[in-house]
Design a protein around this motif. Structure first.
Motif, PDB file in Angstrom:
ATOM      1  N   THR A 314      45.440  36.447  41.317  1.00  0.00           N
ATOM      2  CA  THR A 314      43.823  36.878  42.239  1.00  0.00           C
ATOM      3  C   THR A 314      44.191  38.855  42.070  1.00  0.00           C
ATOM      4  O   THR A 314      44.391  39.114  42.291  1.00  0.00           O
ATOM      5  N   LEU A 315      43.020  39.161  41.387  1.00  0.00           N
ATOM      6  CA  LEU A 315      42.836  40.643  40.987  1.00  0.00           C
ATOM      7  C   LEU A 315      42.346  40.733  41.557  1.00  0.00           C
ATOM      8  O   LEU A 315      41.831  42.963  42.109  1.00  0.00           O
ATOM      9  N   LEU A 316      40.982  40.316  41.540  1.00  0.00           N
ATOM     10  CA  LEU A 316      39.337  41.092  41.519  1.00  0.00           C
ATOM     11  C   LEU A 316      39.201  40.711  43.243  1.00  0.00           C
ATOM     12  O   LEU A 316      39.130  39.694  43.290  1.00  0.00           O
ATOM     13  N   PHE A 317      38.800  42.000  43.678  1.00  0.00           N
ATOM     14  CA  PHE A 317      38.315  41.797  45.271  1.00  0.00           C
ATOM     15  C   PHE A 317      36.809  42.584  45.690  1.00  0.00           C
ATOM     16  O   PHE A 317      37.343  43.932  44.822  1.00  0.00           O
ATOM     17  N   THR A 318      36.349  42.517  46.019  1.00  0.00           N
ATOM     18  CA  THR A 318      35.135  43.282  46.915  1.00  0.00           C
ATOM     19  C   THR A 318      35.489  42.611  48.055  1.00  0.00           C
ATOM     20  O   THR A 318      35.543  42.259  49.248  1.00  0.00           O
ATOM     21  N   ALA A 319      35.091  44.329  48.723  1.00  0.00           N
ATOM     22  CA  ALA A 319      34.481  43.946  50.328  1.00  0.00           C
ATOM     23  C   ALA A 319      33.771  45.063  50.712  1.00  0.00           C
ATOM     24  O   ALA A 319      33.455  46.099  50.214  1.00  0.00           O
ATOM     25  N   ASP A 320      33.043  45.038  51.760  1.00  0.00           N
ATOM     26  CA  ASP A 320      31.978  46.346  52.451  1.00  0.00           C
ATOM     27  C   ASP A 320      32.651  47.025  52.753  1.00  0.00           C
ATOM     28  O   ASP A 320      33.732  47.411  53.524  1.00  0.00           O
ATOM     29  N   LEU A 321      32.246  48.617  52.437  1.00  0.00           N
ATOM     30  CA  LEU A 321      32.458  49.722  53.566  1.00  0.00           C
ATOM     31  C   LEU A 321      31.966  49.935  54.484  1.00  0.00           C
ATOM     32  O   LEU A 321      31.714  48.927  55.161  1.00  0.00           O
ATOM     33  N   PRO A 322      33.391  49.962  54.871  1.00  0.00           N
ATOM     34  CA  PRO A 322      33.448  50.608  56.309  1.00  0.00           C
ATOM     35  C   PRO A 322      32.351  50.934  56.902  1.00  0.00           C
ATOM     36  O   PRO A 322      31.501  52.422  57.072  1.00  0.00           O
ATOM     37  N   ASP A 323      31.292  50.629  58.102  1.00  0.00           N
ATOM     38  CA  ASP A 323      30.539  51.501  58.539  1.00  0.00           C
ATOM     39  C   ASP A 323      28.827  51.266  57.271  1.00  0.00           C
ATOM     40  O   ASP A 323      28.225  51.170  58.833  1.00  0.00           O
ATOM     41  N   VAL A 324      28.776  51.105  56.728  1.00  0.00           N
ATOM     42  CA  VAL A 324      27.562  51.486  55.641  1.00  0.00           C
ATOM     43  C   VAL A 324      27.318  49.725  55.279  1.00  0.00           C
ATOM     44  O   VAL A 324      26.072  49.640  54.970  1.00  0.00           O
ATOM     45  N   ASN A 325      28.748  49.539  54.702  1.00  0.00           N
ATOM     46  CA  ASN A 325      27.980  47.323  54.976  1.00  0.00           C
ATOM     47  C   ASN A 325      27.386  47.632  53.464  1.00  0.00           C
ATOM     48  O   ASN A 325      26.602  46.125  52.943  1.00  0.00           O
ATOM     49  N   ILE A 326      27.604  48.149  52.448  1.00  0.00           N
ATOM     50  CA  ILE A 326      27.718  47.734  50.782  1.00  0.00           C
ATOM     51  C   ILE A 326      28.541  47.163  50.243  1.00  0.00           C
ATOM     52  O   ILE A 326      29.864  47.913  50.298  1.00  0.00           O
ATOM     53  N   PRO A 327      28.664  46.340  49.428  1.00  0.00           N
ATOM     54  CA  PRO A 327      30.161  46.183  48.352  1.00  0.00           C
ATOM     55  C   PRO A 327      30.042  47.208  47.721  1.00  0.00           C
ATOM     56  O   PRO A 327      29.759  47.380  46.669  1.00  0.00           O
ATOM     57  N   ALA A 328      31.383  46.799  47.603  1.00  0.00           N
ATOM     58  CA  ALA A 328      32.049  47.710  46.435  1.00  0.00           C
ATOM     59  C   ALA A 328      33.607  47.028  46.495  1.00  0.00           C
ATOM     60  O   ALA A 328      34.058  46.209  46.835  1.00  0.00           O
ATOM     61  N   PRO A 329      34.355  47.727  45.124  1.00  0.00           N
ATOM     62  CA  PRO A 329      34.573  47.027  44.468  1.00  0.00           C
ATOM     63  C   PRO A 329      36.190  47.161  45.205  1.00  0.00           C
ATOM     64  O   PRO A 329      35.998  48.589  46.379  1.00  0.00           O
ATOM     65  N   ALA A 488      40.258  53.364  34.611  1.00  0.00           N
ATOM     66  CA  ALA A 488      40.458  52.225  36.284  1.00  0.00           C
ATOM     67  C   ALA A 488      38.866  51.553  35.801  1.00  0.00           C
ATOM     68  O   ALA A 488      39.440  50.553  35.746  1.00  0.00           O
ATOM     69  N   LEU A 489      37.948  52.492  34.655  1.00  0.00           N
ATOM     70  CA  LEU A 489      37.025  51.147  34.147  1.00  0.00           C
ATOM     71  C   LEU A 489      37.326  49.922  33.782  1.00  0.00           C
ATOM     72  O   LEU A 489      36.885  49.290  33.820  1.00  0.00           O
ATOM     73  N   GLY A 490      38.402  50.696  32.351  1.00  0.00           N
ATOM     74  CA  GLY A 490      38.462  49.902  31.657  1.00  0.00           C
ATOM     75  C   GLY A 490      39.782  48.878  32.138  1.00  0.00           C
ATOM     76  O   GLY A 490      39.977  47.898  32.158  1.00  0.00           O
ATOM     77  N   LEU A 491      40.433  49.337  32.864  1.00  0.00           N
ATOM     78  CA  LEU A 491      41.558  48.174  34.004  1.00  0.00           C
ATOM     79  C   LEU A 491      41.309  47.240  35.266  1.00  0.00           C
ATOM     80  O   LEU A 491      41.740  46.335  35.405  1.00  0.00           O
ATOM     81  N   TYR A 492      39.935  48.658  35.317  1.00  0.00           N
ATOM     82  CA  TYR A 492      39.113  47.342  37.024  1.00  0.00           C
ATOM     83  C   TYR A 492      37.913  47.605  37.046  1.00  0.00           C
ATOM     84  O   TYR A 492      37.410  46.079  37.453  1.00  0.00           O
ATOM     85  N   ALA A 495      35.524  44.440  35.745  1.00  0.00           N
ATOM     86  CA  ALA A 495      35.420  43.693  35.070  1.00  0.00           C
ATOM     87  C   ALA A 495      35.203  42.782  36.329  1.00  0.00           C
ATOM     88  O   ALA A 495      34.683  43.315  37.162  1.00  0.00           O
ATOM     89  N   SER A 496      34.104  41.133  36.005  1.00  0.00           N
ATOM     90  CA  SER A 496      33.917  40.608  37.285  1.00  0.00           C
ATOM     91  C   SER A 496      34.678  40.378  38.483  1.00  0.00           C
ATOM     92  O   SER A 496      36.272  39.457  38.063  1.00  0.00           O
ATOM     93  N   PRO A 497      34.314  40.096  39.358  1.00  0.00           N
ATOM     94  CA  PRO A 497      32.734  41.005  40.243  1.00  0.00           C
ATOM     95  C   PRO A 497      33.390  42.030  40.266  1.00  0.00           C
ATOM     96  O   PRO A 497      31.550  42.258  41.764  1.00  0.00           O
ATOM     97  N   ALA A 498      33.555  42.953  40.326  1.00  0.00           N
ATOM     98  CA  ALA A 498      33.975  44.757  41.050  1.00  0.00           C
ATOM     99  C   ALA A 498      32.489  44.849  40.624  1.00  0.00           C
ATOM    100  O   ALA A 498      31.917  45.471  40.588  1.00  0.00           O
ATOM    101  N   TRP A 499      32.500  44.806  38.904  1.00  0.00           N
ATOM    102  CA  TRP A 499      30.947  45.892  38.365  1.00  0.00           C
ATOM    103  C   TRP A 499      29.825  45.576  38.806  1.00  0.00           C
ATOM    104  O   TRP A 499      28.906  46.234  38.925  1.00  0.00           O
ATOM    105  N   PRO A 500      29.337  44.193  38.787  1.00  0.00           N
ATOM    106  CA  PRO A 500      28.100  44.209  39.183  1.00  0.00           C
ATOM    107  C   PRO A 500      27.908  44.285  40.886  1.00  0.00           C
ATOM    108  O   PRO A 500      27.178  44.567  41.150  1.00  0.00           O
TER     109      PRO A 500
END
Length: 635
Positions: A314-329, A488-492, A495-500
């Protein structure tokens, strides 16, 4: 080389002052055990973990009830209590127990076992009661106490746990005033600390008188803790001994080649020893802090699980940015970096801790090299390393468990090194490839540090326009960033779900749905928070120190780093962003402040007194922060 090194260590073993230290350690250790103080374990409190085995989690849940008036733990059918280094003395054991059962069920029977013998068997009442037991000195084998508590269990409706008894606290009260036999493993550990500390400090070049005073003070402090805070030390003694042994081994392996390299470079042995000692000091303090039984880390298991998921594909993760709760790769750079090492160790959390400390030591070495090349003053470079090593943010970051920030911080410092020392090489294929590679590793390390890199490079490009030399390298610098971004765009990032997630987060932020409100009234709080992590003198002295650097090399990347930190500081004040950008700017603050301290040192006695007083204050602040973070289990 190593044969002569072995002979050197052999000579150190037979120096007479060493045996004076060992005698002092033995006498103070025996005397410490004659101090009879009750010992108390608050079961369910924040400091009970090292002493208990197989209990259920503390109750009530501290996330819901931060400061409960009473806390406790449920036992299972079998649980253990392990108290090391108590000494051979008669004790009264007191257990505050409750045997709650639903209506109609008889009170549970509890049995206490010591060394395979049942020493207490009693029903436990439904209400809180204190149960007492006298333990003779002979029952404490080697001065340690290992108890097993057995009880009948039940399973409440809707609960998957098998519950035994409720345990609130454990107390041990000394009986009589007879001689207390020391716990010999603990006394041996105290002697071992004296021995290994002597060997380390002598090999690093400290004179005998200085070592006698320093190690004597350390032994006295440990003896004080052994007397008055026994359980906080005895569980840590084996780890402390192991760390000092690792320090001796690293010194024996790495110091001889370091001294040889320094000779070939025309430097002094003293400089090589100071460099190695400062790096080793930071390494041991960080590892020692994390190995202390009361230390807690907030995100360590989070990263350990992700490293294991990467090992499973598994290589694809997302997490909320600290303090602002915006999902980010959440890029997997760190987790890919540690994959080869995971083949050597099944302890992923421990491996991440060691990797984090090694990356931190690597940052120290890079800062020293940068300071050495920019200022050509050995003392200024060593002072810069010392200032970075004593900044509390370097210890908080391990408590926070932000290992991806440690990873990308290392490569951000590589970027800064290339920007300051290699601007004329960007046009060459090798230099351009190095810069692109460093940019790409940062972009794949941590999303927030990718934003730091973007602001840093744009600030560097903007400031470099004010010089002819800078204008010649600006286009190549931006080209390297663009190429790294494409990679970086091409490698990660595509890729879904990072880009959405990235696009969705940007839409939310632009649309204002999750944009945090501006909060100018947070300025005093933010300033206090930052000065807790990076001492105020470093922040105040750094700009002046950068002005003192020679102009032989481009300095606009250093000013760009300060500008980047100022931008993120403003973002923290206005939007509540995280303060972890202080870890990024710390090397520049240490580099600049070291130039000022070095100039003060050259101005004679008064300047040296001021510089020494400031360094002592910073080291004292570090020791307090270290104890607060480590000893009180802040995370």
């Amino acid at each position: 080389m190593y044969l002569s090194e072995a002979k050197r260590w052999k000579r150190l073993l037979f120096e007479r002052p060493l045996y004076l230290l060992l005698l002092l350690a033995a006498l103070l250790g025996v005397a410490a055990y004659q101090v009879r103080r009750p010992q108390r374990i608050d079961v369910g409190g924040i400091h009970d973990v090292p002493y208990l085995a197989d209990f259920h989690a503390p109750e009530p849940d501290r996330r819901q009830v931060p400061d409960p008036e009473q806390d406790f733990r449920w036992t299972r059918e079998w649980v253990g209590v392990h108290l090391l280094g108590l000494g051979r003395q008669p004790l009264e054991l007191r257990l505050h127990l409750r045997g709650y059962r639903p209506t109609g069920i008889e009170p549970p029977q509890a049995t206490l076992w010591l060394a395979g013998t049942a020493v207490l068997s009693t029903p436990v009442e439904p209400d809180w009661q204190v149960y007492r037991l006298v333990l003779p000195a002979d029952s404490l084998a080697a001065g340690n106490l290992h108890l097993l508590l057995q009880s009948e269990t039940f399973r409440p409706a809707g609960d998957a746990r098998d519950l035994g008894l409720l345990l609130d606290w454990i107390e041990l009260h000394p009986l009589g005033a007879s001689w207390v036999g020391p716990a010999w493993p603990q006394l041996g550990s105290l002697l071992g600390v004296a021995l290994l500390s002597w060997l380390l400090l002598r090999r690093w070049g400290l004179n005998r008188t200085g070592i006698l005073l320093l190690v004597g003070a350390v032994i006295a402090l440990l003896a004080y803790l052994l007397a008055f805070h026994r359980l906080s030390l005895t569980h840590f003694f084996p780890i402390l001994l192991l760390l000092l042994g690792a320090g001796v081994l690293l010194t024996a392996l790495l110091l001889p080649p370091l001294e040889r390299c320094q000779r070939r470079a025309g430097g002094t042995l003293a400089e090589a020893r100071w460099l190695g000692a400062l790096l080793l000091l930071g390494l041991l303090l960080r590892l020692g802090g994390m190995a202390y039984p009361q230390f807690r880390s907030s995100d360590l298991i989070f990263h350990a699980h992700r490293a294991e998921w990467v090992a499973q594909g598994t290589l694809l993760f997302t997490a909320d940015l600290p303090d602002v709760n915006i999902p980010a790769p959440y890029p997997p750079g760190l987790y890919l970096f540690v994959q080869p090492l995971m083949l050597l160790s099944l302890d992923t959390p421990g491996l991440l801790q060691v990797v984090g400390v090694v990356l931190d030591a690597g940052c120290g070495l890079l800062l020293y090299l940068l300071a050495r090349r920019l200022s050509v003053r050995p003392r200024a470079a060593l002072l810069a390393l010392l200032l970075q090593q004593v900044a509390p943010i370097g210890y908080w970051i391990f408590s926070w468990g932000n290992y991806t920030n440690l990873y990308s911080r290392f490569f951000l410092l590589v970027v800064l090194l290339l920007l300051c020392l290699g601007d004329w090489r960007y046009g060459r294929a090798r230099g351009f490839a190095l810069l692109c590679g460093a940019f790409s590793l940062v972009l794949l390390g941590h999303f927030a540090d990718s934003l730091l890199l973007l602001v840093l490079v744009l600030s560097t490009a903007g400031l470099s326009l004010f010089s002819a030399r800078g204008r010649r390298s600006t286009a190549r610098l931006l080209a390297a960033l663009a190429l790294a971004g494409i990679l970086a765009l091409g490698l990660y990032y595509t890729a879904s779900p990072a880009w959405p997630a990235l696009l969705g987060g940007l839409r939310l932020f632009v649309g204002g749905e999750s944009r945090p409100a501006m909060q100018f009234d947070m300025l005093p709080h933010v300033v206090d928070q930052i000065t807790d992590h990076v001492p105020a003198p470093l922040i105040l002295l750094a700009p002046l120190g950068l002005l003192l650097l020679p102009r032989r090399r481009p300095l606009w990347p250093l000013w760009a780093a300060l500008l980047t930190a100022a931008v993120f500081f403003l973002g923290q004040v206005l939007f509540g962003f995280s303060t972890r950008y202080t870890l990024f700017v710390l090397p520049v603050l240490a580099l600049g402040s070291a130039q000022v301290l070095d100039r003060w040192w050259e101005r004679g006695r008064s300047g040296r007194l001021v510089a020494a007083a400031l360094l002592l204050a910073l080291v004292g602040n570090l020791l307090w922060q270290w104890w607060w973070i480590v000893g009180f289990g802040q995370r």
